[in-house]
Design a protein around this motif. Structure first.
Motif: not given
Length: 481
Positions: A106-110, A132-136, A220-228
């Motif tokens: 229904r909604q993604i609010d970054a 895709e919204k840069g979130m995790f 709840k979302l967090t910033p996307y972990p782009d380093q793993v």
């Protein structure tokens, strides 16, 4: 009596189709079969009908009609649970209500670090849309390509990232729930701080559909972990794995997102399920750890993992290891963990446990429980693995290969009793993350204190006095007098 039941079932199906529509109601056995079988195919049942609503309002309408007809409801998400919580067990008067069609995001609010999603959304699809919204969204399970978020919430699912992000309960802002009388509880707020009395959403998280049907969730979302950074490590013992965890917890802090231990048998099982799967480390160490740290922004994750591994190998805590150099290699390392489960399934019916003890007692518990199983069920094979940092171990037992089906069932029963007897001495839990369902109901009830039983019964009778919602799951609640 059989004819009366059959006639009633036929009448119920006519009324369900008449009031809800043919599009929503399935009543042919072949159509219902996928909804009346557990994930591994060990148990198959039947139902009066399978209902597949497309909206919260249709769920409410279906619940009201079932109450009017005297039908009980078994809510179902992806049907990937391991404790028979979403499988009907009384085909004469139960319907399955599947949320699979309610799969909209229904909604993604970054900006708010939040999302609102319907209960039938498949977990991996939700995670991809959020990414895709840069979130995790950090909930991660082996079944995430099939399981649905409503079922995850209803069972308070765990998974590999509990160590850093917590159980599903800790990832939820709010819920929308259809109650047993058909009314709708709208609690989809995304407020992070809301201290207006009792937090009602908590009543439904982990309740396995016994108090209502979750139709939407705000998460709840967090910033996307782009380093793993992902490493597979060989160690001398489970004791050393726990020592390594304590060291990693200190040195890597909250950036450690997963820490799994596996036995050497894991590689054999994984190869049986996936013959082409590469195994990049010798398979003759007594214990293995699959470790992941992750982050984003200015943190240098690769440097942190490199310095950490260099130190623990110099000290002899880690004997050997391999560090993933790409996402593909990291994925292959995780496939060993996932393939181990598939390999066990290929060996036939077996005992799957999901227990927890204090972290400080984990190694001793595993050793004592495995000894107890070996004595109680000679010829069986223990497969112990799990989330070290959570004190959660899946101590599974594979019956002897030559055992007939009835012998397998007997060995599973005896092995479970042996493990639970040790678990009770350690004051552990028979369900760390999978829930109770119908499979563990007897063991759950046998360990309930009178006060806890009273509170659970009072809660059930207050919210579901007609005992309509998922009867037989968790507790055999008495009828309300």
């Amino acid at each position: 009596m059989i004819h009366e039941t059959t006639a009633s079932m036929a009448e119920w199906r006519v009324k369900l189709r008449s009031r809800l529509g043919d599009d929503i109601v399935l009543s042919e056995s072949a159509d219902m079969l996928p909804y009346c079988r557990d994930w591994h195919g060990d148990v198959t049942s039947n139902a009066v009908a399978v209902l597949r609503p497309r909206s919260t309002e249709q769920v409410a309408q279906a619940v009201k009609l079932c109450s009017e007809l005297g039908l009980s409801i078994v809510p179902q998400g992806g049907n990937t649970g391991l404790v028979l919580g979403a499988v009907p067990d009384a085909d004469a008067n139960q319907v399955v209500l599947s949320l699979e069609r309610m799969n909209r995001i229904r909604q993604i609010d970054a900006d708010d670090f939040s999302a609102v999603v319907e209960a039938g959304c498949i977990l991996s699809e939700l995670k991809d849309a959020i990414a895709e919204k840069g979130m995790f969204f950090p909930l991660a399970l082996g079944a995430q390509g099939t399981c649905r978020i409503g079922g995850n919430v209803s069972t308070n699912a765990g998974g590999i990232n509990v160590l850093r992000y917590g159980m599903t309960r800790e990832l939820i802002f709010g819920l929308e729930v259809v109650l047993p009388d058909g009314s709708i509880f709208d609690g989809l707020s995304t407020l992070r701080k809301d201290n207006r009395g009792i937090d009602l959403k908590q009543l439904f998280i982990g309740a396995e559909g016994t108090l209502g049907i979750i139709t939407a969730v705000s998460v709840k979302l967090t910033p996307y972990p782009d380093q793993v950074a992902t490493a597979l490590l060989g160690l001398a013992s489970l004791d050393d794995a726990i020592k390594l965890f304590r060291r990693a917890r200190r040195d890597c802090c909250d950036l450690m997102s997963a820490f799994e231990f596996m036995p050497p048998l894991a590689f054999t099982l994984a190869k049986e399920a996936m013959p082409d799967l590469p195994i990049p480390i010798a398979a003759d160490y007594p214990a293995y750890v699959l470790m992941e740290i992750s982050g984003s922004g200015l943190v240098d994750i690769d440097d942190l993992m490199g310095r950490f591994l260099e130190a623990v190998m110099e000290e002899g805590i880690v004997l050997d290891g391999t560090l993933a150099a790409s996402q593909t290699q990291a994925r292959n390392l995780w496939l060993i963990r996932e393939g181990m489960n598939e390999g066990q399934a290929k060996r036939g019916m077996h005992l799957r446990t999901d227990v927890s003890v204090k972290l400080s007692q984990l190694a001793d518990f595993v050793a004592e429980a495995e000894r107890a199983v070996a004595e109680a069920v000679p010829g069986s094979t223990c497969v112990s693995y799990g989330h070290v940092g959570d004190g959660n171990v899946h101590l599974n037992v594979l019956p002897a290969a030559e055992a007939e089906p009835e012998q397998r069932l007997e060995q599973i029963y005896v092995a479970k009793g042996a493990i639970n007897a040790v678990l009770d001495r350690y004051q552990g839990s028979i369900s760390a993350e999978h829930g109770i369902g119908r499979l563990k109901r007897g063991d759950f009830e046998a360990r309930l204190s009178p006060v806890r039983r009273h509170l659970l019964t009072a809660l059930k009778q207050a919210i579901d006095p007609g005992m309509v919602m998922n009867p037989g799951c968790q507790l055999n609640f008495p009828a309300n007098s």
